[in-house]
Design an enzyme around this catalytic site. Structure first.
Site, PDB file in Angstrom:
ATOM      1  N   GLU A 155       0.809  -1.234   0.000  1.00  0.00           N
ATOM      2  CA  GLU A 155       0.000   0.000   0.000  1.00  0.00           C
ATOM      3  C   GLU A 155       0.834   1.273   0.000  1.00  0.00           C
ATOM      4  O   GLU A 155       0.664   2.153   0.845  1.00  0.00           O
ATOM      5  CB  GLU A 155      -0.972  -0.031   1.196  1.00  0.00           C
ATOM      6  CG  GLU A 155      -1.864  -1.271   1.171  1.00  0.00           C
ATOM      7  CD  GLU A 155      -2.876  -1.332   2.312  1.00  0.00           C
ATOM      8  OE1 GLU A 155      -2.801  -0.507   3.239  1.00  0.00           O
ATOM      9  OE2 GLU A 155      -3.748  -2.218   2.267  1.00  0.00           O
ATOM     10  N   ASN A 176       2.476  -4.834  -3.266  1.00  0.00           N
ATOM     11  CA  ASN A 176       1.075  -5.224  -3.125  1.00  0.00           C
ATOM     12  C   ASN A 176       0.226  -3.980  -2.837  1.00  0.00           C
ATOM     13  O   ASN A 176       0.650  -3.101  -2.080  1.00  0.00           O
ATOM     14  CB  ASN A 176       1.002  -6.187  -1.918  1.00  0.00           C
ATOM     15  CG  ASN A 176      -0.302  -6.911  -1.764  1.00  0.00           C
ATOM     16  OD1 ASN A 176      -0.818  -7.485  -2.722  1.00  0.00           O
ATOM     17  ND2 ASN A 176      -0.838  -6.918  -0.543  1.00  0.00           N
ATOM     18  N   HIS A 227      -9.800  -6.257  -2.849  1.00  0.00           N
ATOM     19  CA  HIS A 227     -10.912  -6.099  -1.896  1.00  0.00           C
ATOM     20  C   HIS A 227     -12.007  -5.365  -2.666  1.00  0.00           C
ATOM     21  O   HIS A 227     -11.946  -4.150  -2.848  1.00  0.00           O
ATOM     22  CB  HIS A 227     -10.464  -5.289  -0.678  1.00  0.00           C
ATOM     23  CG  HIS A 227      -9.451  -6.001   0.162  1.00  0.00           C
ATOM     24  ND1 HIS A 227      -9.744  -7.166   0.834  1.00  0.00           N
ATOM     25  CD2 HIS A 227      -8.156  -5.734   0.423  1.00  0.00           C
ATOM     26  CE1 HIS A 227      -8.667  -7.576   1.497  1.00  0.00           C
ATOM     27  NE2 HIS A 227      -7.685  -6.730   1.256  1.00  0.00           N
ATOM     28  N   GLU A 271      -5.590 -10.796  -1.912  1.00  0.00           N
ATOM     29  CA  GLU A 271      -6.456 -10.637  -0.725  1.00  0.00           C
ATOM     30  C   GLU A 271      -7.927 -10.571  -1.131  1.00  0.00           C
ATOM     31  O   GLU A 271      -8.697  -9.765  -0.604  1.00  0.00           O
ATOM     32  CB  GLU A 271      -6.085  -9.352   0.041  1.00  0.00           C
ATOM     33  CG  GLU A 271      -4.619  -9.284   0.441  1.00  0.00           C
ATOM     34  CD  GLU A 271      -4.264  -8.053   1.263  1.00  0.00           C
ATOM     35  OE1 GLU A 271      -5.175  -7.368   1.768  1.00  0.00           O
ATOM     36  OE2 GLU A 271      -3.055  -7.767   1.391  1.00  0.00           O
ATOM     37  N   ASP A 322     -11.656 -10.446  -1.598  1.00  0.00           N
ATOM     38  CA  ASP A 322     -12.985 -10.617  -1.014  1.00  0.00           C
ATOM     39  C   ASP A 322     -13.921  -9.665  -1.751  1.00  0.00           C
ATOM     40  O   ASP A 322     -13.484  -8.677  -2.338  1.00  0.00           O
ATOM     41  CB  ASP A 322     -13.036 -10.433   0.520  1.00  0.00           C
ATOM     42  CG  ASP A 322     -12.346  -9.193   1.042  1.00  0.00           C
ATOM     43  OD1 ASP A 322     -12.306  -8.172   0.325  1.00  0.00           O
ATOM     44  OD2 ASP A 322     -11.869  -9.229   2.190  1.00  0.00           O
TER      45      ASP A 322
HETATM   46  C1  XIL Z   1      -6.222  -6.847   7.854  1.00  0.00           C
HETATM   47  C2  XIL Z   1      -6.475  -8.052   8.735  1.00  0.00           C
HETATM   48  O1  XIL Z   1      -7.225  -9.005   8.029  1.00  0.00           O
HETATM   49  C3  XIL Z   1      -7.187  -7.631   9.993  1.00  0.00           C
HETATM   50  O2  XIL Z   1      -7.312  -8.719  10.883  1.00  0.00           O
HETATM   51  C4  XIL Z   1      -6.412  -6.505  10.669  1.00  0.00           C
HETATM   52  O3  XIL Z   1      -7.139  -6.043  11.786  1.00  0.00           O
HETATM   53  C5  XIL Z   1      -6.166  -5.369   9.711  1.00  0.00           C
HETATM   54  O4  XIL Z   1      -5.515  -5.864   8.558  1.00  0.00           O
HETATM   55  N1  XIL Z   1      -4.879  -4.958   3.342  1.00  0.00           N
HETATM   56  C6  XIL Z   1      -3.847  -5.716   3.800  1.00  0.00           C
HETATM   57  C7  XIL Z   1      -4.057  -6.649   4.934  1.00  0.00           C
HETATM   58  O5  XIL Z   1      -2.771  -5.721   3.199  1.00  0.00           O
HETATM   59  O6  XIL Z   1      -2.914  -6.796   5.721  1.00  0.00           O
HETATM   60  C8  XIL Z   1      -5.222  -6.211   5.789  1.00  0.00           C
HETATM   61  O7  XIL Z   1      -5.451  -7.235   6.756  1.00  0.00           O
HETATM   62  C9  XIL Z   1      -6.442  -5.966   4.933  1.00  0.00           C
HETATM   63  C10 XIL Z   1      -6.173  -4.862   3.955  1.00  0.00           C
END
Ligand code: XIL
Length: 409
Positions: A224, A265, A301, A329, A331
């Site tokens: 990020e 990422n 996401h 990641e 979802d």
């Molecule tokens: C999230 C976790 O899933 C949570 O449990 C935590 O509280 C916050 O982080 N982007 C990322 C991940 O790169 O590391 C994050 O994970 C979600 C967003």
């Protein structure tokens, strides 16, 4: 279709039900499974549904078996309280990782977290390497988890997940070495000068990547680093070190674990746009400068019904740089409560996302950000949103599961 439940097999443990008086099991609780010794009788109105070899669950409204079931199942003679249904998908899919491999991907995987591993039914599905060929520690390799105090490294929780993956024959994506979030305040507010912060960052990357050397398929070295407009995020690393911190971190990771693939990422680099252009331009520049970079991680996401139409075009653009691309990641969140229509839309979204990756040879893997709504991070961060994963909070496959399997078939 997913919603039409198929009669399927029962557990031999259910046969023991008549042997002695048993208490009834409440809805959604466990009623069977290998090594399960509790009651197998579901509360009135519920049936005992096999989810996997390790877990059967009392589900409200599940049908009672009164006649022989299909030839591939074990027929249970006249066990009145034993009710057996399971989703069609769970009996027919060879598993998402198996499908992904056959399609040329390296893996289909899931994130997980330490606290969840005490949940045996959850862990059983997570450990099924026909479903998941790769795990990502959701939190336990982050800076706050590994170096909460300067120079004191803790790997216990990360080790637990890496060991589980190894025992299961699953790859690990390391997550993450340098990130502005879940960063201890001793780093973010330490007021370090350029040289000191470089050495702190290099030491962190070196220590963590060395500890896991040889055990990590790919590291999210940087996470990020961009703003939405494509400028660099003003993290302590950027404001203190400047853009050079990116190359410094990548070089330190390569030196520590030469076999791990090194990724940058980010989120909102799904479709085309300013942030994706910035990612493309940075990676092109790093390659031109001879900085080690192997892949672009697309968090993905996503919001159901609003998935960008430019996924494939964008990821092809990334892949044209010669690097790998991975969905890291995934979802796809829904505005709660769910309805059949929303779950159908989500299934379509999942199918499109997975299909876009499958269409690109350099898109090598797909990781969902945990596999069940039971442990999704979404509701805690996006109020009113949730149900973002292919298994629901009772570990039952949703329409999205079958849609992913279809895209991988
Ligand atoms: C999230 C976790 O899933 C949570 O449990 C935590 O509280 C916050 O982080 N982007 C990322 C991940 O790169 O590391 C994050 O994970 C979600 C967003």
């Amino acid at each position: 279709m997913y919603t039409s439940l198929a009669l399927a097999l029962s557990l031999s443990s259910c046969l023991l039900a008549g042997a002695q008086a048993q208490t009834t099991v409440a809805a959604w609780n466990q009623c069977g499974g290998l090594q399960y010794t509790g009651s197998t009788i579901c509360v009135s109105g519920s049936g005992c549904v096999k989810l996997n070899d390790y877990y059967s669950q009392c589900q409200p409204g599940a049908a009672t078996v009164t006649s022989a079931v299909s030839s591939s199942t074990t027929v249970v003679p006249s066990v009145s309280s034993s009710t057996i249904t399971t989703s069609a998908a769970s009996t027919t899919s060879p598993g998402l990782h198996t499908l992904a491999k056959a399609k040329g991907l390296v893996y289909f995987g899931s994130a997980t977290d330490n606290g969840e591993l005490t949940d045996a039914p959850y862990k059983a599905i997570l450990s099924d390497n026909s479903e998941f060929g790769q795990l990502t520690p959701g939190n336990s390799q982050k800076w706050d988890a590994t170096e909460g105090t300067r120079g004191t490294f803790t790997f216990t929780r990360g080790d637990e997940i890496v060991a589980l993956a190894k025992a299961n024959g699953q790859l690990v994506r390391g997550h993450t070495l340098v990130w502005h979030s879940q960063l201890p305040s001793w780093v973010s507010s330490g007021g370090f000068d350029n040289a000191t912060l470089i050495s702190i960052m290099e030491n962190h990357v070196t220590q963590v990547a060395t500890h896991y050397k040889g055990q990590i398929y790919a590291w999210d070295v940087l996470n990020e680093i961009f703003n939405e407009d494509g400028t660099f995020r003003e993290s302590v690393f950027y404001t203190t070190i400047g853009e050079a911190y990116v190359a410094i971190a990548l070089r330190a990771a390569r030196a520590a674990d030469p076999d791990a693939k090194l990724y940058i990422n980010d989120y909102n680099v799904d479709g085309t746009g300013a942030k994706s252009t910035a990612m493309y331009n940075l990676v092109a520049k790093l390659i031109a400068q001879g900085v080690p970079i192997d892949g672009i991680g697309i968090q993905a996401h996503l919001i159901s019904g609003s998935v960008p139409s430019t996924l494939q075009a964008n990821w092809e653009q990334f892949a044209s740089l010669g690097v790998d691309v991975a969905l890291t990641e995934v979802d796809i969140r829904i505005t709660l409560p769910t309805t059949d229509a929303k779950l159908a839309q989500q299934a379509t979204d999942y199918k499109n996302v997975v299909a876009a990756c499958v269409a690109i040879p350099k898109c090598i893997g797909i990781t969902i950000w945990d596999y069940t709504d039971k442990y999704s991070w979404i509701p805690s961060v996006f109020s009113t949103q949730g149900a973002a994963l292919p298994w629901d909070e009772n570990l039952v496959k949703k329409p999205a599961y079958a849609a992913i399997a279809e895209a991988l078939a």
